[in-house]
Design an enzyme around this catalytic site. Sequence first.
Site, PDB file in Angstrom:
ATOM      1  N   ASN A  66      40.099  28.126  40.783  1.00 31.09           N
ATOM      2  CA  ASN A  66      38.720  28.233  41.254  1.00 31.09           C
ATOM      3  C   ASN A  66      38.345  26.950  41.992  1.00 31.09           C
ATOM      4  OD1 ASN A  66      37.631  30.820  40.367  1.00 31.09           O
ATOM      5  ND2 ASN A  66      37.967  30.078  38.284  1.00 31.09           N
ATOM      6  N   CYS A  75      42.264  36.780  40.453  1.00 33.62           N
ATOM      7  CA  CYS A  75      41.336  36.873  41.585  1.00 33.62           C
ATOM      8  C   CYS A  75      41.763  38.074  42.442  1.00 33.62           C
ATOM      9  CB  CYS A  75      41.381  35.586  42.402  1.00 33.62           C
ATOM     10  SG  CYS A  75      40.259  35.644  43.800  1.00 33.62           S
ATOM     11  N   ASN A  77      40.259  39.528  45.288  1.00 37.28           N
ATOM     12  CA  ASN A  77      40.259  39.280  46.740  1.00 37.28           C
ATOM     13  C   ASN A  77      41.349  38.270  47.091  1.00 37.28           C
ATOM     14  OD1 ASN A  77      38.137  41.011  47.435  1.00 37.28           O
ATOM     15  ND2 ASN A  77      36.588  39.462  46.956  1.00 37.28           N
ATOM     16  N   ASN A 175      31.879  36.075  34.822  1.00 35.45           N
ATOM     17  CA  ASN A 175      31.320  36.354  36.144  1.00 35.45           C
ATOM     18  C   ASN A 175      30.203  37.367  35.915  1.00 35.45           C
ATOM     19  OD1 ASN A 175      33.496  35.045  38.010  1.00 35.45           O
ATOM     20  ND2 ASN A 175      34.650  36.172  36.472  1.00 35.45           N
ATOM     21  N   GLU A 195      29.873  33.855  40.541  1.00 33.84           N
ATOM     22  CA  GLU A 195      31.253  33.644  40.077  1.00 33.84           C
ATOM     23  C   GLU A 195      31.417  32.414  39.205  1.00 33.84           C
ATOM     24  OE1 GLU A 195      34.999  33.807  42.221  1.00 33.84           O
ATOM     25  OE2 GLU A 195      34.044  35.162  43.652  1.00 33.84           O
ATOM     26  N   CYS A 205      33.477  39.645  45.324  1.00 30.63           N
ATOM     27  CA  CYS A 205      34.414  39.360  44.227  1.00 30.63           C
ATOM     28  C   CYS A 205      35.207  40.633  43.925  1.00 30.63           C
ATOM     29  CB  CYS A 205      33.631  38.901  42.996  1.00 30.63           C
ATOM     30  SG  CYS A 205      34.682  38.569  41.590  1.00 30.63           S
TER      31      CYS A 205
HETATM   32  N1  LIG Z   1      36.069  33.255  39.510  1.00 31.60           N
HETATM   33  C1  LIG Z   1      36.755  34.162  38.688  1.00 31.60           C
HETATM   34  C2  LIG Z   1      37.999  34.785  39.165  1.00 31.60           C
HETATM   35  C3  LIG Z   1      38.021  35.010  40.623  1.00 31.60           C
HETATM   36  C4  LIG Z   1      37.358  36.262  41.055  1.00 31.60           C
HETATM   37  C5  LIG Z   1      37.653  36.500  42.488  1.00 31.60           C
HETATM   38  N2  LIG Z   1      36.759  35.989  43.437  1.00 31.60           N
HETATM   39  C6  LIG Z   1      37.975  37.964  42.740  1.00 31.60           C
HETATM   40  O1  LIG Z   1      37.952  38.365  43.901  1.00 31.60           O
HETATM   41  O2  LIG Z   1      38.334  38.655  41.809  1.00 31.60           O
HETATM   42  C7  LIG Z   1      37.036  33.576  37.303  1.00 31.60           C
HETATM   43  O3  LIG Z   1      37.886  32.695  37.122  1.00 31.60           O
HETATM   44  O4  LIG Z   1      36.422  34.045  36.387  1.00 31.60           O
END
Ligand SMILES: N[C@@H](CCC[C@H](N)C(=O)O)C(=O)O
Length: 265
Positions: A66, A75, A77, A175, A195, A205
């Site tokens: 992150n 993640c 995306n 999240n 997020e 996300c």
């Molecule tokens: N920030 C999140 C995981 C990342 C999510 C991401 N942007 C997606 O597209 O799934 C976490 O560590 O909880």
Amino acid sequence: MNTLSFFKYQGTGNDFVMLDDREQRFNEADYHLVRLLCDRRRGIGADGLILIRLHQQHDFEMVYFNADGYLGSLCGNGSRCAVAFAQELGLIGTHTIFMAADGSHEARIDADGTVHLRMQDVLGQQEVEEYGVFLDTGSPHLVRFQPASTLAELNVFAEGRAIRYNERFREKGTNVNFVEGPATPGQPWQVRTYERGVEDETLSCGTGVTAVALAASRRGATSPVHLRTPGGDLHVAFDARPDGSFTNVFLSGPAQRVFSGTITV
Ligand SMILES: N[C@@H](CCC[C@H](N)C(=O)O)C(=O)O
């Protein structure tokens, strides 16, 4: 001073610094460096950083951080962008099986660049709590359904942050996805996400919209669910099982290279 070559990718506005780390030189514990590279004023700027590494059983491994500098969970995306980057590096063709934080994933790339990512099955009943529906799609997500016509004006940063740091979630974090259902049938479900690890609203996300689609299936949404984020549209397909679990879950959408360059760190 070192010079680092990087690529920048985005998937529906969720953006990532990509490093070709096949020689495994990047120090995963260097959270200062990850933060600097993701910094939008002092560095390249991104919601997260992804290392592409070789893997003994799979086509490649993606290691996701992150923007706060720490290793993250899955993640969605970022995975779609990692698949597009792996293709650009010549590691894969249009189909792959790769390793991510929550295990192995299959993905396919269409001729128009759409990346279809198979998510892990989501087992067990969704937990309905005081704050909304909580489920894990590789990362933890709270889904909160909003009254009609309230999403655009919602302060996602303030409301999401208050939930992420409240007593229930403070320790592990979550999240937080705010959702508005279609005003008329056939229109997309609208989603805005706070997020964890970015500690802000992002434009999209992937694991978040997946959680929303599964939660929305209990409110009449049918597969494939069309979801609209501030950064663009995504689709989530799945099989809902009578025991409340979900199998054959696929997240689909675009993944694009934005630019590449070098940075002195
Ligand atoms: N920030 C999140 C995981 C990342 C999510 C991401 N942007 C997606 O597209 O799934 C976490 O560590 O909880």
